[in-house]
Scaffold this motif. Structure first.
Motif, PDB file in Angstrom:
ATOM      1  N   ALA A  88       0.838  -1.024   0.156  1.00  0.00           N
ATOM      2  CA  ALA A  88       0.074  -0.008  -0.034  1.00  0.00           C
ATOM      3  C   ALA A  88       1.044   1.238   0.131  1.00  0.00           C
ATOM      4  N   VAL A  89       2.140   1.223   0.667  1.00  0.00           N
ATOM      5  CA  VAL A  89       2.997   2.445   0.629  1.00  0.00           C
ATOM      6  C   VAL A  89       3.726   2.284  -0.402  1.00  0.00           C
ATOM      7  N   LEU A  90       4.292   1.254  -1.231  1.00  0.00           N
ATOM      8  CA  LEU A  90       5.218   1.254  -2.213  1.00  0.00           C
ATOM      9  C   LEU A  90       4.541   1.679  -3.583  1.00  0.00           C
ATOM     10  N   MET A  91       3.367   1.287  -3.870  1.00  0.00           N
ATOM     11  CA  MET A  91       2.825   1.645  -5.228  1.00  0.00           C
ATOM     12  C   MET A  91       2.589   2.893  -5.414  1.00  0.00           C
ATOM     13  N   PRO A  92       1.943   3.773  -4.750  1.00  0.00           N
ATOM     14  CA  PRO A  92       2.007   5.404  -5.034  1.00  0.00           C
ATOM     15  C   PRO A  92       3.484   5.996  -5.010  1.00  0.00           C
ATOM     16  N   GLY A  93       4.061   5.389  -3.992  1.00  0.00           N
ATOM     17  CA  GLY A  93       5.176   5.846  -3.654  1.00  0.00           C
ATOM     18  C   GLY A  93       6.347   6.001  -4.988  1.00  0.00           C
ATOM     19  N   VAL A  94       6.504   4.631  -5.569  1.00  0.00           N
ATOM     20  CA  VAL A  94       7.476   4.726  -6.640  1.00  0.00           C
ATOM     21  C   VAL A  94       7.062   5.626  -7.877  1.00  0.00           C
ATOM     22  N   VAL A  95       5.667   5.588  -8.025  1.00  0.00           N
ATOM     23  CA  VAL A  95       5.341   6.442  -9.159  1.00  0.00           C
ATOM     24  C   VAL A  95       5.534   7.805  -8.897  1.00  0.00           C
ATOM     25  N   ALA A 189      13.978   5.316 -13.741  1.00  0.00           N
ATOM     26  CA  ALA A 189      13.224   4.160 -14.607  1.00  0.00           C
ATOM     27  C   ALA A 189      13.486   2.821 -13.633  1.00  0.00           C
ATOM     28  N   LEU A 190      14.714   2.744 -12.910  1.00  0.00           N
ATOM     29  CA  LEU A 190      14.772   1.586 -12.045  1.00  0.00           C
ATOM     30  C   LEU A 190      14.028   1.628 -10.897  1.00  0.00           C
ATOM     31  N   THR A 191      13.801   2.611 -10.313  1.00  0.00           N
ATOM     32  CA  THR A 191      12.720   2.847  -9.164  1.00  0.00           C
ATOM     33  C   THR A 191      11.383   2.230  -9.475  1.00  0.00           C
ATOM     34  N   LEU A 192      10.899   2.664 -10.377  1.00  0.00           N
ATOM     35  CA  LEU A 192       9.718   2.432 -11.198  1.00  0.00           C
ATOM     36  C   LEU A 192       9.344   0.683 -11.346  1.00  0.00           C
ATOM     37  N   VAL A 193      10.480   0.205 -12.200  1.00  0.00           N
ATOM     38  CA  VAL A 193      10.247  -1.164 -12.449  1.00  0.00           C
ATOM     39  C   VAL A 193      10.487  -2.193 -11.285  1.00  0.00           C
ATOM     40  N   GLY A 194      11.746  -1.640 -10.485  1.00  0.00           N
ATOM     41  CA  GLY A 194      12.088  -2.655  -9.369  1.00  0.00           C
ATOM     42  C   GLY A 194      10.858  -2.335  -8.162  1.00  0.00           C
ATOM     43  N   GLY A 195      10.567  -1.180  -8.063  1.00  0.00           N
ATOM     44  CA  GLY A 195       9.557  -1.008  -6.935  1.00  0.00           C
ATOM     45  C   GLY A 195       8.422  -1.645  -7.163  1.00  0.00           C
ATOM     46  N   LEU A 196       7.742  -1.645  -8.284  1.00  0.00           N
ATOM     47  CA  LEU A 196       6.560  -2.509  -8.543  1.00  0.00           C
ATOM     48  C   LEU A 196       6.641  -3.769  -8.459  1.00  0.00           C
ATOM     49  N   LEU A 197       7.699  -4.358  -9.061  1.00  0.00           N
ATOM     50  CA  LEU A 197       8.157  -5.822  -9.047  1.00  0.00           C
ATOM     51  C   LEU A 197       8.248  -6.311  -7.427  1.00  0.00           C
ATOM     52  N   PHE A 198       8.836  -5.527  -6.589  1.00  0.00           N
ATOM     53  CA  PHE A 198       8.836  -5.858  -5.091  1.00  0.00           C
ATOM     54  C   PHE A 198       7.580  -5.870  -4.475  1.00  0.00           C
ATOM     55  N   ALA A 199       6.763  -4.851  -4.834  1.00  0.00           N
ATOM     56  CA  ALA A 199       5.394  -4.591  -4.437  1.00  0.00           C
ATOM     57  C   ALA A 199       4.603  -5.690  -4.554  1.00  0.00           C
ATOM     58  N   ALA A 200       4.978  -6.303  -5.707  1.00  0.00           N
ATOM     59  CA  ALA A 200       3.790  -7.304  -5.992  1.00  0.00           C
ATOM     60  C   ALA A 200       4.166  -8.796  -5.517  1.00  0.00           C
ATOM     61  N   GLN A 201       5.239  -8.751  -4.530  1.00  0.00           N
ATOM     62  CA  GLN A 201       5.544 -10.117  -3.771  1.00  0.00           C
ATOM     63  C   GLN A 201       4.621  -9.910  -2.668  1.00  0.00           C
ATOM     64  N   ARG A 202       3.431 -10.275  -2.560  1.00  0.00           N
ATOM     65  CA  ARG A 202       2.530  -9.972  -1.315  1.00  0.00           C
ATOM     66  C   ARG A 202       2.514 -10.990  -0.436  1.00  0.00           C
ATOM     67  N   GLY A 203       3.068 -12.357  -0.544  1.00  0.00           N
ATOM     68  CA  GLY A 203       3.038 -13.311   0.167  1.00  0.00           C
ATOM     69  C   GLY A 203       4.078 -13.542   1.112  1.00  0.00           C
ATOM     70  N   THR A 204       4.894 -12.694   1.168  1.00  0.00           N
ATOM     71  CA  THR A 204       6.263 -12.543   2.039  1.00  0.00           C
ATOM     72  C   THR A 204       6.058 -11.334   2.921  1.00  0.00           C
ATOM     73  N   GLN A 205       5.340 -10.343   2.652  1.00  0.00           N
ATOM     74  CA  GLN A 205       5.173  -9.190   3.316  1.00  0.00           C
ATOM     75  C   GLN A 205       4.862  -9.388   5.138  1.00  0.00           C
ATOM     76  N   PRO A 206       5.115  -8.571   5.799  1.00  0.00           N
ATOM     77  CA  PRO A 206       4.770  -8.806   7.333  1.00  0.00           C
ATOM     78  C   PRO A 206       3.347  -8.531   7.269  1.00  0.00           C
ATOM     79  N   PRO A 207       2.669  -9.546   8.113  1.00  0.00           N
ATOM     80  CA  PRO A 207       1.183  -9.263   8.324  1.00  0.00           C
ATOM     81  C   PRO A 207       0.750  -7.905   8.812  1.00  0.00           C
TER      82      PRO A 207
END
Length: 428
Positions: A88-95, A189-207
């Motif tokens: 929820a924080v990463l998605m708008p932040g990287v944009v 450019a790297l922030t946008l691509v890398g940040g969105l890929l990391f944010a997509a890994q929902r299964g390992t984020q802290p509850p």
């Protein structure tokens, strides 16, 4: 009939065992890509603004505004991530960061006034994705107090320093071989691509804690990490480390420019970062018997001593060697500082605690970039190398004076009524 019992010794914590942690690779790979731009940001701003204004002082000030902005906003980003989830924080932040970085680039190329550069630098720094602290928080969730936590802290330090080997080299190569704006454009450019890929890994984020959950027993108490006294000591510690990073960046750039070999800037800074990375590898591989607090005091004393000699060196080989030594003294302090967070801070505030430390590095770096730039412009060539010493010596004095606050305290203990007990005593 006698029976023989074979006692099998537990496997020693190590990188191999750490990397076999279930789900680790799903956040490590995108996390590395997402944090790479952070190492490129400051040096890219310095090189671009120095090119468009001709002043290291102005370039350092613009980079400093970015660093201060990041330092001020990073803890709130961490607190929001603890409360609402990292995605929820990463998605708008990287944009936002991508848009702000490109705006800063355009203003610099257009020779905009200094106030306009500063205005663009504020959101650029405020929106820097705090991927490193988020990765550390994910390790904490996966390992949950395992002996591998110290190994994970070392691994993350090595990863951070690998980015600081690759990042400055990449940014410097792009800015010198292509165009001075190429570093910031690539960073965005790297922030946008890398940040969105990391944010997509929902299964390992802290509850995400349930709304209204206020009890520490649930591990999600709404308590700011800044209220932990030991965290405040660590913030001062990391401010000094940031002063080393910022002072080295500007001073090495000024030094290589003064000898007519600007291309060596990335190489010398890469050697410095490589020393940090190599010592981080060793720290993670050693089964330490001394406490993290003692390791922090010893490592920081060595760092302060090494930085005290920087301003006396005026040749490339000697500067490379001393830079390597300074880098090797940083990792032990970083690793033990992050390890202490695991013991000092409740689970529900650890991402915030990590971002306080990351923000402290950025703030120290911002102040160092500003001061080193001014000293390089107004004093003698190499005066900026005094900045790392000026940052680490007061921090060392703080650590030594307040070392008792770095001892983990027993917390969240419930004792039945009517049963006598002794207060726990922490032994170092």
């Amino acid at each position: 009939m006698a029976s023989t019992v074979t006692t099998e010794r537990p496997a020693r914590p190590g990188y191999g065992q750490l990397l076999r942690t279930k789900g680790a690779w799903t956040f490590l790979v995108p996390g590395f890509a997402a944090r790479q731009p952070f190492a490129m940001l400051t040096i890219s701003i310095v090189l671009l603004v120095r090119h468009t204004t001709g002043s290291y002082g102005v370039a350092g000030a613009a980079a400093a505004v970015t660093g201060v902005s990041m330092a001020l906003f990073a803890p709130y980003s961490g607190r929001l991530a603890d409360r609402y989830g990292q995605r929820a924080v990463l998605m708008p932040g990287v944009v936002l960061h991508t848009a702000a970085g490109l705006t800063l680039t355009a203003l610099a190329l257009a020779h905009a006034p200094l106030w306009a550069l500063f205005a663009a630098a504020v959101p650029t720094g405020a929106s820097v994705p705090q991927v490193g602290p988020m990765v550390r928080a994910r390790w904490g969730t996966r390992l949950k107090g395992s002996r591998l936590m110290s190994t994970a802290a070392a691994f993350e330090s090595v990863t951070d320093e690998l980015t600081f080997v690759v990042g400055p080299l990449l940014a410097t190569a792009l800015c010198t071989a292509l165009t001075p704006s190429a570093g910031l454009v690539t960073e965005a450019a790297l922030t946008l691509v890398g940040g969105l890929l990391f944010a997509a890994q929902r299964g390992t984020q802290p509850p995400v804690p349930p709304r209204g959950a206020e009890t520490a027993a649930a591990g999600h108490a709404r308590v700011s990490a800044l209220r932990v006294p030991g965290v405040r000591v660590l913030i001062v510690t990391f401010l000094g480390i940031g002063a080393v990073f910022g002072g080295m960046q500007v001073s090495l750039a000024a030094f290589t420019e003064s000898i007519g070999r600007p291309g060596l800037n990335g190489v010398l800074y890469g050697v410095f970062a490589a020393g940090n990375m190599l010592s981080g590898v060793v720290c993670g591989a050693v089964a330490w018997k001394s406490s993290p607090r003692r390791r922090l005091m010893a490592g920081y004393a060595a760092l302060a001593l090494a930085t005290s000699a920087l301003w006396t060196v005026h040749s490339v080989p000697l500067l490379a060697g001393l830079g390597l030594l300074v880098g090797m003294c940083i990792a032990p302090s970083l690793i033990t500082g992050y390890t202490l967070v695991e013991d000092l801070v409740p689970v529900g505030a650890r991402t915030e605690a990590f971002t306080w430390l990351t923000g402290a590095v950025a703030l120290g770096q911002a102040a160092a970039v500003t001061v080193a730039g001014q000293w390089e412009d107004r004093l003698w060539d190499g005066a900026g190398f005094l900045v790392p010493m000026a940052g680490t010596l007061p921090a060392l004095a703080t650590i030594l004076a307040l070392r008792s606050l770095l001892v983990p305290r027993a917390r969240n203990r419930t004792v039945a009524r009517g049963v006598g007990h002794r207060e726990p005593v922490t032994v170092d």
